[in-house]
Design a protein around this motif. Structure first.
Motif, short mmCIF file in Angstrom:
data_model
loop_
_atom_site.label_atom_id
_atom_site.label_comp_id
_atom_site.label_asym_id
_atom_site.label_seq_id
_atom_site.Cartn_x
_atom_site.Cartn_y
_atom_site.Cartn_z
N LEU A 199 -11.59 20.23 44.96
CA LEU A 199 -12.26 20.98 46.02
C LEU A 199 -13.70 21.21 45.59
O LEU A 199 -13.95 21.74 44.50
CB LEU A 199 -11.56 22.32 46.25
CG LEU A 199 -12.34 23.43 46.96
CD1 LEU A 199 -12.66 23.00 48.38
CD2 LEU A 199 -11.55 24.73 46.94
N ASN A 200 -14.65 20.79 46.43
CA ASN A 200 -16.06 21.02 46.15
C ASN A 200 -16.65 21.94 47.21
O ASN A 200 -16.35 21.79 48.41
CB ASN A 200 -16.83 19.69 46.13
CG ASN A 200 -16.50 18.86 44.91
OD1 ASN A 200 -16.52 19.34 43.79
ND2 ASN A 200 -16.16 17.59 45.14
N VAL A 201 -17.47 22.88 46.77
CA VAL A 201 -18.13 23.82 47.68
C VAL A 201 -19.56 23.32 47.92
O VAL A 201 -20.31 23.09 46.96
CB VAL A 201 -18.16 25.24 47.10
CG1 VAL A 201 -18.83 26.21 48.08
CG2 VAL A 201 -16.75 25.71 46.76
N VAL A 202 -19.91 23.18 49.18
CA VAL A 202 -21.23 22.70 49.57
C VAL A 202 -22.00 23.85 50.23
O VAL A 202 -21.42 24.70 50.89
CB VAL A 202 -21.11 21.51 50.56
CG1 VAL A 202 -22.49 20.99 50.96
CG2 VAL A 202 -20.28 20.39 49.93
N ASN A 203 -23.31 23.87 50.01
CA ASN A 203 -24.23 24.87 50.58
C ASN A 203 -24.12 26.23 49.91
O ASN A 203 -24.55 27.24 50.48
CB ASN A 203 -24.05 25.00 52.10
CG ASN A 203 -24.45 23.75 52.84
OD1 ASN A 203 -25.29 22.98 52.37
ND2 ASN A 203 -23.84 23.51 53.98
N SER A 204 -23.55 26.28 48.73
CA SER A 204 -23.68 27.47 47.90
C SER A 204 -25.01 27.33 47.16
O SER A 204 -25.72 26.34 47.33
CB SER A 204 -22.51 27.58 46.93
OG SER A 204 -22.31 26.35 46.25
N PRO A 222 -23.95 26.53 56.69
CA PRO A 222 -22.75 27.30 56.40
C PRO A 222 -22.01 26.77 55.17
O PRO A 222 -22.10 25.59 54.83
CB PRO A 222 -21.89 27.11 57.66
CG PRO A 222 -22.39 25.83 58.27
CD PRO A 222 -23.85 25.79 57.96
N VAL A 223 -21.31 27.66 54.51
CA VAL A 223 -20.48 27.27 53.38
C VAL A 223 -19.51 26.19 53.85
O VAL A 223 -18.89 26.30 54.91
CB VAL A 223 -19.69 28.48 52.83
CG1 VAL A 223 -18.68 28.04 51.79
CG2 VAL A 223 -20.65 29.50 52.24
N GLN A 224 -19.40 25.14 53.06
CA GLN A 224 -18.57 23.99 53.44
C GLN A 224 -17.64 23.62 52.30
O GLN A 224 -18.05 23.61 51.13
CB GLN A 224 -19.46 22.80 53.79
CG GLN A 224 -18.73 21.50 54.12
CD GLN A 224 -19.69 20.41 54.54
OE1 GLN A 224 -20.42 20.55 55.52
NE2 GLN A 224 -19.71 19.31 53.81
N LEU A 225 -16.40 23.31 52.63
CA LEU A 225 -15.42 22.86 51.65
C LEU A 225 -15.13 21.39 51.88
O LEU A 225 -14.83 20.97 53.00
CB LEU A 225 -14.12 23.66 51.76
CG LEU A 225 -14.23 25.19 51.68
CD1 LEU A 225 -12.83 25.81 51.69
CD2 LEU A 225 -15.00 25.63 50.44
#
Length: 273
Positions: A85-90, A75-78
Motif C-alpha cells: 500500500l502506497n500513500v500518495v499526496n502526503s 487529496p490523499v490517495q491510496l
C-alpha cells in the motif's frame, strides 16, 4: 540543479475492475451510503485497479477530520499493488505492507521518508494518515453507478471514504510497456491540421540498465504530437521521464494509437538559454 531518482524506481510496485455490483451482499461491515450497493468480495486484484482518493473522513462523533484535507487540490490517495500500500499526496513518501482477511484490511508498519514538511498543516497530514492507516481496519467496497467507493473504519470509529479512479492499466486494458523519454527544455512548432501554430514536446527515447545507469544510444529527437498524461512541462527544464506506453484499442481516425502516462520524473535539469 539535477536530481536523479532512478535508484528509487526499483522499489515501486506496479499497480487488476470492480465487478458490477448489481446484487448487493447480504450485509456489510460498514454503513452503506444511500444509493450505493456493497461489492461482495474484496481482493488485492480489485483494489489495485483503482487509485483511491479520499472524499470524506469523519470521527466517531460525526466531526470532519480536517487534518486529512491539508491539500484540497491533491487529496490523499491510496495505491495498492499485490501486497503493498502506497500513500500518495502526503508530505513524505509513505507505504506499508497489507492484506485483506475476513472483511478487515490488515496494514503493517507504515514507513516514511523523513523530509521536512513546508508547513504545519502538511506535517500534521502525515501524522493524521499514519495514526489511522495501521493495524486492522474494517473495509467495505461500495458501488454507486460506475464509481466505486472504499470505506475504512478504524477501531476508534473514524470513517474514511475513498473514491475509486481507474488506473491507466484498467482504462487501457493491459499493463502497458515501460519506457523512458527525455523531454527537451523547449517545445517546438509542429504541424497539426486543426491547430495552427501548435507546439509539441521534443522528445527522444533513453535507455537505462538494472542499476539505473544510462546505456545504449539515445533515440533521435522528434516532436511528440500528443500529451503525456500526468505531465506538465516547464519551459527551460530538461526532464527524463519514466512513462507507461499503452496501445489504444479502436482509436479515433484522427487520434493517436498510443497513449503515454507519466510514472515518475527521473531527472530534471534547468537549461540556461
Amino acid at each position: 540543479m539535477k536530481c536523479n531518482l532512478l535508484f528509487l524506481l526499483l522499489a515501486l510496485a506496479a499497480c487488476s475492475q470492480i465487478p458490477d455490483a448489481q446484487s448487493p451482499a447480504p450485509s456489510t461491515s460498514a454503513s452503506t451510503a444511500a444509493g450505493a450497493s456493497a461489492v461482495p468480495a474484496i481482493e488485492p486484484g480489485i483494489l489495485s485497479q483503482y487509485h483511491w482518493q479520499l472524499g470524506d473522513a469523519f470521527d466517531s462523533k460525526g466531526m470532519r477530520i480536517d487534518a486529512l484535507f491539508a491539500r484540497a487540490e491533491k487529496p490523499v490517495q491510496l495505491d495498492f499493488s499485490a501486497d503493498r500500500l502506497n500513500v500518495v499526496n502526503s508530505c513524505n513518501n509513505m507505504g506499508a505492507s497489507y492484506s485483506v482477511k475476513k472483511g478487515r484490511l490488515q496494514i503493517g508498519q507504515m514507513v516514511s521518508t523523513m523530509m521536512a514538511c513546508p508547513d504545519a498543516a502538511r506535517a500534521a497530514l502525515d501524522d493524521a494518515i499514519a495514526r489511522r492507516l495501521h493495524g486492522s481496519l474494517d473495509v467495505s467496497l461500495l458501488a454507486r453507478g460506475d464509481t466505486p467507493r472504499m470505506q475504512l473504519v478504524t477501531d476508534s470509529g473514524d470513517t474514511l471514504t475513498f473514491i475509486g479512479v481507474p488506473t491507466a492499466q484498467t482504462r487501457f486494458g493491459g499493463p502497458g510497456e515501460t519506457t523512458f523519454l527525455e523531454v527537451a527544455a523547449q517545445s517546438v512548432q509542429c504541424h497539426h491540421p486543426l491547430i495552427p501554430d501548435k507546439q509539441c514536446l521534443l522528445v527522444r527515447e533513453r535507455h537505462f540498465d538494472e542499476h539505473g545507469l544510462p546505456t545504449g544510444t539515445p533515440g533521435a529527437w522528434q516532436p511528440l504530437y500528443q500529451e503525456i498524461e500526468g505531465y506538465a512541462h516547464t519551459p527551460g527544464m530538461r526532464d527524463v521521464l519514466r512513462v507507461k506506453r499503452y496501445t489504444i484499442k479502436n482509436p479515433p481516425a484522427d487520434g493517436p494509437a498510443i497513449a503515454y502516462v507519466l510514472d515518475i520524473v527521473v531527472e530534471s535539469e534547468k537549461v540556461e538559454n
